[in-house]
Each structure stands twice: as structure tokens, then as C-alpha cells.
Design an enzyme around this catalytic site. Structure first.
Site, PDB file in Angstrom:
ATOM      1  N   ASP A 162       0.828  -1.208   0.000  1.00 29.03           N
ATOM      2  CA  ASP A 162       0.000   0.000   0.000  1.00 29.03           C
ATOM      3  C   ASP A 162       0.863   1.258   0.000  1.00 29.03           C
ATOM      4  O   ASP A 162       0.659   2.169  -0.811  1.00 29.03           O
ATOM      5  CB  ASP A 162      -0.940   0.004   1.204  1.00 29.03           C
ATOM      6  CG  ASP A 162      -1.901  -1.174   1.197  1.00 29.03           C
ATOM      7  OD1 ASP A 162      -2.163  -1.707   0.097  1.00 29.03           O
ATOM      8  OD2 ASP A 162      -2.380  -1.566   2.268  1.00 29.03           O
ATOM      9  N   GLU A 193      -9.515  -2.311   3.452  1.00 24.16           N
ATOM     10  CA  GLU A 193      -9.261  -1.939   4.848  1.00 24.16           C
ATOM     11  C   GLU A 193     -10.437  -1.162   5.425  1.00 24.16           C
ATOM     12  O   GLU A 193     -10.786  -1.318   6.596  1.00 24.16           O
ATOM     13  CB  GLU A 193      -7.979  -1.111   4.941  1.00 24.16           C
ATOM     14  CG  GLU A 193      -6.722  -1.907   4.652  1.00 24.16           C
ATOM     15  CD  GLU A 193      -5.451  -1.098   4.806  1.00 24.16           C
ATOM     16  OE1 GLU A 193      -4.389  -1.708   4.916  1.00 24.16           O
ATOM     17  OE2 GLU A 193      -5.510   0.147   4.817  1.00 24.16           O
TER      18      GLU A 193
END
Length: 709
Positions: free
Chosen positions: A486, A605
Site C-alpha cells: 500500500d 481496509e
């Protein structure tokens, strides 16, 4: 009807003109099919001649094929005129695994579509008219329909929607892919790449696949090991490739105690072919359940295993570990990857497994059905059709494929599927909570990966970062770099954004500050350094937040103990202190550098609340929103990140008692499950229930502070 192709639809190599992409029937001969259908048919002929089955055709694309009913019906009926010719019989006799008895039976085999194939138009779950095709009858008589029906449906649809498409468009796309492959193999010094063409089922047309196999045989002879299409393999003097499919394992669920079905299937296959066709398909019940049955006898006698769902890196690591546990040298085995691959993915897998185990790749749609970015005047963009035909019933009993990727699961009976989960110790299947599911997807759903364009999406996010920096009248972007995919992906896009701004304004005032924020010594520091080397940030900073986090945490714990209050989950809460301390440091840096703090949260997420409130969830801009985890990995891959970073298992690494704890273990869910859910695909009821439960429980994390009204 002449059942062989007497005239090639293509000109010879070097010809200056190219013929149309559509010519003649969609299926040209008895052997215009994939080898694995015949190998499975021989096993059925030998062991299960009286077994009765039912197959169902499924359209996964959001597209109606109702208008193709008549043309599809006509093409399927034309199969009744196909017979195995003497020439084709001689070709099959040269293959060492086919018996004389089976080839003799094939000479008398006739397709009977009027008897076995039922076609109709029905509404799908969204009320759209859809083509439905069922195939019912003896397994021996019906097993060959699947590949041919899928090829027919695909070609008929493409004739209707793209009648003017020319072979030159297909040729150009293939040429560019092959040239890119050869360049990348040389640049990356790849020495273990092997390719099999496997495009019959979803080919754009017969002509397209024929050209693809001819071109690959001519331009990649050192890498092309064969084709799944028997006829095209023979015409191009390459090896026909194929072993077994899910239906073979699924049918065995009806022959014995389902817990013993995979072992029975492997035993029967080994008995029929005596080790000559020894690549095992692993994900019918899931690869973990398969490994439980893949004992020394099978692991030793089968030459390798095939991957068709789930993360290929994780799957490959599991099989290497399994071979090593059995004291079998992995370098004597081959892993075959066949799950929606392109060349870049193949080369990444080559690098990852080099020197550890042999690899080979079966590629279908990417080679036989890709026309590049072709768009009609009305804006319609060409996309290959996503269709399957799966076995759903054997001897009157439902059968199932669970897969390592729940979106690929097949079963008509929820009761049977629940029983299968229980018998194999899998998470229990349950129907999902519909209203909450719709709400979650409306808020956080993402586009299907099948239509996801990483180049387009990364470009849009770089432009987003540039525009927000200009609008805010700031000069820098600040981001903590952990070494995970990420922050690596976000960091590279941030650096690209400031580089482009500097170039556009002829200045050097725009900066990207990459911040290392370890708490003491980071166990995967090498990955963080690799990420920095890939990103090449304008500025580096390292701020160790270990002591500050420790001081705050210890002060709070001391106060709690002084009041005789519980300090349960102390390590977990300390991890959240670290996350918040990291954000404090980033904001102070941003203040000094007139910058914005960039976050790395994405929808996978967000839906699980897998971030620290006012920690990594606190930032100014979030360029990864609208993506799931696999799409972040695809962008990272597109940007050129090393496979060691974009394929790395995700970990927040906040807990000292469980260092490098993987996200998937902490969540009790795989990212494949979360990503499939976000794309609106079917996953197990148990996984969906868990996602929705977490979604409800973490809603406060996604909301603004509650204000008094």
C-alpha cells in the site's frame, strides 16, 4: 458436411493481406477442442460408462446473450455432423496415454445435441433475459460439449457485436504482447518461462485462435510447449497439452463418502493413465483440503500440480513446503498456473519460484480473445465474454466446486454446500444478510477486477494528487513508508505527481517526503529499503517513534495499575499508540514542509475497519480509495514494483507479542474473500457474515465525530 478444415482461414506467414476473423462454423472438426476433455472421457469410458450427469451454462459477464439464441442453437446442432476421421484417429494413436479401445469407441461416437442439449431464454437474478443451456445425459456422451459450447457462444456473440472486426487488429495486439514478452525475458534474465496456449473455450473466434497458435509457434518456439487445442497442436507440430478439470473431481463426490472423493479421483486417474498424465488440479474443495489428501503416494507419482484460483504465490509456497515435508525435491516437480494470466504475471511468478520449483503457464483469454482497447463509435468497448459450463449434478446428486476463490464456487444446493464445508472442516456456509450487503457495497463496492485498468487507474490517482496539492497551495506530500504494497504503491504515485508538477511549472519546489517510522528495529526493514529504492523519493526522513510510544504507553499503564484497573490487551493498545505516534510525526513534518499527509487506506481496509482511528486512518488525502487489495497490487505491478513487494503478505506489524502478524490472520479473512465481496462476487456465507459483522462493528471508524444537535 466435411468435418475437417480443408482450407486454412489464414494466409501463410509473410502474406500481406489478412482474412476476416469470422469464417465457417465456430467448431471445425472433432478435435477442435481441448485435450483434457478427451483424457477425462477416456477415464469415464473406462470406469464410469453408465454415470448420468447434468451441466449448466453460466454467464458471469453483465451482458444478455438472449439475442444469440438462434445462431447458437444452429451451431450446436451442427456438432451432430462431426465424426472422428481416420486422420484424427491416427493423431490420437500417437499420444501414449490413449488406449486402442477408447480410440475405437471414439470412431463410433456421435454428438446428439437434440437429445442432450436444452436451450431456453430465462430471466437472470436481475430480471435480464439470459441464454440458458443445460446438457443432460450419460457422462461419456455429454462430456465433450463443454468446450465446444463455450467456444460457440463466444464466437456467436462476437459475430453479432463485432462483425466488422479484422484480423489485423487481433494480430497487432498479439504482436505487441509477444514483443513485450521477449523484451522482458531478456531484461529480467528469465530462464524458466514455459507457455502453453489454452484459449479454445473463450476464443474470439476459431480464426483468431488459429492465428494465435500459428504466430506463437513461429515466434516463441523456445518457450511454447504446446496448445490445449488438439487440432491446432497437430497443425502446428506442437504438443497437445491437458490433463484434468474440476468436473472429474466433482463427480467423484457422488461415487463415495465425500471426504474420500479426492483420493478416489486421484487413485482412478493414476490407474487409468499409469503416471502418463500426472498434473493434479488442486482447488475443487480448496487447496488446503487437497493437500490433506495429497500424500506421499500421490505427491510422488504425480508430476506436479495446477493452480486455478486464489493467490498463486501463496499457493506455490504451500506446495513447495508440502513436497519438502514429504522429503520430495520440489525441483523434480512442476507447478502449472492457469488462472487468468498475462505475461507480466507469468514472469513475476518465474522470478519468485526460480530455483525453488519448475513452473509452466497455461494462458487462454489473454491470447485468444484480446483485441486491445477497441471501442465502437457509440463508446462500447470490447471485453472478452466471461462464461463457464460446470457440472452441477452426478447420478442425481448435487456436486460442488468450492475453489480457493469463492467467486468461482459452483453449487446449486445450499444444503449440500453446507454439508461439504462441514465434512472438510471449512468455515460453515450460510446465506448472507442481503440488505446490509447492499448497503456495504453501495458505500464501498469497487469495480470488478476483470474490467480494471491499472494504467488508467494509476494515472487518475496521480492526477488527483497533483490537483489536491495545487488546490491546497502546498508544496509537498508526506507519507510513511513501511515496505508493504500500500505505501509502496502510494509512494511511487506521489513521487510521480511531484515530478510532473516540477516539470510542468519548471521548478523544483514540489517534494515528496518518504518517512521511515520504525518503533525500535523493524523486522522487515529490508522491504522498507527496497520500497524506497523503487520509489526514489525527493527526500528521505527517519523518525524512530519507539521511545515516544513506549513513554506514553507506560504512563497510561502505570496510571491504570495505580487505580487497580484492568490493563488487558495492553500490547494491542500499545500498537494503536504507535500508529497514532506515526501520524503525529508525519503531520509535524508536513507542517515544516508546507505539505499534505497522504494516507494508504483502500476499500478492503475501510470495510473491515482495519486501521487505527486517528492513526493511519488520519490524513489529508487518500488516493487508494475505490480500490480493493488485489487492485492495489495490480497498480503496483503496473508501476514496476518488485514482486517481493507487491506480492508480499500484508502486515500492520503493531503488536510486539505477535510480530509481523499478517492481516489475514488478524482478520480471520483472506483478502481474496474481502476483494471478491467488494466486487459483488459470490463468497461463502460464513465469510460474508463475518465481513458484514465487522463492517457494522467498525462503522464509527468511517464516520466523522458525532456532533451535538
Amino acid at each position: 458436411m466435411n468435418n475437417t478444415m480443408t482450407e486454412s482461414p489464414l494466409h501463410t506467414a509473410g502474406s500481406t493481406s489478412l482474412s476476416d476473423l469470422f469464417k465457417g462454423h465456430a467448431i471445425r472438426s472433432f478435435t477442435d477442442t481441448d485435450l483434457y476433455k478427451l483424457t477425462m472421457q477416456q477415464a469415464v469410458f473406462s470406469k464410469y460408462p453408465d454415470t448420468q450427469v447434468r451441466y449448466e451454462f453460466v454467464v458471469r459477464s453483465n451482458e444478455s446473450l438472449a439475442d444469440d439464441f438462434a445462431a447458437t442453437h444452429s451451431e450446436i446442432n451442427a456438432l451432430s455432423k462431426l465424426t472422428l476421421t481416420d486422420s484424427e484417429a491416427r493423431q490420437l494413436q500417437k499420444l501414449p496415454f490413449f488406449s486402442e479401445a477408447y480410440i475405437s469407441a471414439l470412431r463410433d461416437f456421435r454428438f446428439e445435441p437434440e437429445r442432450h442439449v436444452k436451450m431456453r431464454i430465462v430471466p437472470d437474478k436481475n430480471g435480464m433475459k439470459q441464454l440458458k443451456i443445460s446438457v443432460v445425459g450419460s457422462w461419456y456422451k455429454t462430456i465433450l460439449y463443454e468446450v465446444m459450447v463455450l467456444a460457440i457462444v463466444s464466437e456467436v456473440r462476437n459475430r453479432r457485436l463485432w462483425p466488422e472486426m479484422k484480423l489485423e487488429t487481433f494480430r497487432k495486439t498479439l504482436f505487441e504482447k509477444v514483443e513485450h514478452l521477449k523484451s522482458e525475458i531478456k531484461r529480467r534474465n528469465i530462464t524458466n518461462f514455459k507457455l502453453a496456449e489454452m484459449g479454445t473455450r473463450r476464443r474470439f473466434s476459431h480464426v483468431a485462435q488459429t492465428y494465435a497458435v500459428q504466430y506463437l509457434a513461429r515466434t516463441l518456439p523456445e518457450y511454447l510447449v504446446g496448445s490445449s487445442n488438439i487440432m491446432l497442436a497437430h497443425e502446428n507440430h506442437i504438443k497437445p497439452i491437458g490433463t484434468v478439470a474440476h468436473e472429474y473431481f466433482m463427480a467423484h463426490q457422488a461415487f463415495t463418502n465425500v471426504k474420500l472423493s479426492q483420493k478416489l479421483a486421484l487413485d482412478v486417474w493414476d490407474d487409468v493413465f499409469r503416471g502418463r498424465l500426472g498434473v493434479a488440479l488442486t482447488d475443487t474443495i480448496g487447496s488446503d483440503a487437497f493437500l490433506d489428501d495429497f500424500d506421499f503416494k500421490f505427491a510422488n507419482s504425480f508430476s506436479g500440480a495446477r493452480h486455478d484460483s486464489g493467490c498463486p504465490f501463496t499457493w506455490g509456497d504451500k506446495f513447495i513446503a508440502h513436497y519438502e515435508t514429504l522429503d520430495i525435491d520440489p525441483m523434480t516437480k512442476t507447478l502449472v498456473f492457469t488462472d487468468g494470466l498475462d505475461f507480466n504475471q507469468c514472469l513475476d511468478l518465474c522470478e519468485y519460484f526460480a530455483g525453488r520449483i519448475n513452473v509452466s503457464f497455461g494462458i487462454g483469454t489473454f491470447l485468444s480473445a484480446d483485441l486491445g482497447e477497441v471501442t465502437k463509435e457509440d463508446g462500447t468497448q470490447y471485453k472478452p465474454l466471461s462464461i463457464v459450463m460446470k457440472l452441477v449434478e452426478c447420478n442425481g446428486q448435487p456436486v460442488a466446486k468450492i475453489s480457493d476463490e469463492p467467486g468461482k464456487a459452483i453449487c446449486e444446493s445450499d444444503i449440500y454446500l453446507a454439508n461439504l464445508h462441514e465434512r472438510f472442516g471449512l468455515p460453515q456456509f450460510k446465506k448472507p444478510e442481503k440488505a446490509l450487503r447492499e448497503r456495504a457495497l453501495a458505500e464501498l463496492g469497487v469495480q470488478p477486477t476483470e474490467i480494471f485498468n491499472p494504467e488508467k487507474e494509476s494515472r487518475a490517482r496521480v492526477d488527483f494528487l497533483k490537483s489536491k496539492l495545487i488546490e491546497s497551495r502546498r508544496h509537498s506530500l508526506v507519507l510513511g513508508i513501511s515496505g508493504g504494497v500500500d505505501s509502496t504503491t502510494t509512494g511511487r504515485m506521489a513521487q510521480q505527481a511531484v515530478d510532473e508538477l516540477n516539470q510542468a511549472f519548471r521548478t523544483d519546489k514540489f517534494k515528496f517526503i518518504a518517512v521511515r517510522l520504525p518503533a525500535g528495529v523493524q523486522k522487515d526493514e529490508d522491504d522498507a529499503q527496497a520500497a524506497l529504492a523503487f520509489i526514489k523519493p525527493s527526500l528521505n526522513a527517519t523518525i524512530n517513534i519507539g521511545d515516544a510510544s513506549e513513554d506514553i504507553h507506560n504512563s497510561v499503564v502505570s496510571e491504570m495499575k495505580a487505580g487497580n484497573l484492568s490493563v488487558g490487551q495492553a500490547d494491542f493498545h500499545k500498537g494503536n499508540v504507535k500508529a497514532r505516534m506515526r501520524m503525529i510525526a508525519q503531520y509535524e513534518l508536513a507542517g515544516f514542509h508546507e505539505g499534505l499527509v497522504v494516507g494508504t487506506d483502500h476499500n478492503a481496509e475501510a470495510i473491515t475497519g482495519f486501521f487505527t482511528k486517528h492513526g493511519d486512518g488520519a490524513c489529508d488525502i487518500v488516493p487508494l480509495r475505490g480500490l480493493n487489495k488485489r487492485q492495489v497490487r495490480l497498480i503496483a505491478q503496473h508501476l514496476g514494483a518488485p514482486a517481493s513487494l507487491y506480492a508480499k503478505a500484508a502486515t500492520a506489524d503493531l503488536e510486539e507479542e505477535r510480530p509481523l502478524l499478517e492481516d489475514e490472520i488478524a482478520l480471520g479473512l483472506t483478502y481474496d474473500q474481502i476483494d471478491d465481496f467488494l466486487e459483488g462476487k459470490q463468497i461463502s456465507g460464513a465469510a460474508e457474515d463475518k465481513i458484514l459483522s465487522i463492517y457494522k462493528a467498525t462503522s464509527h471508524k468511517r464516520a466523522l465525530p458525532v456532533e451535538y444537535r
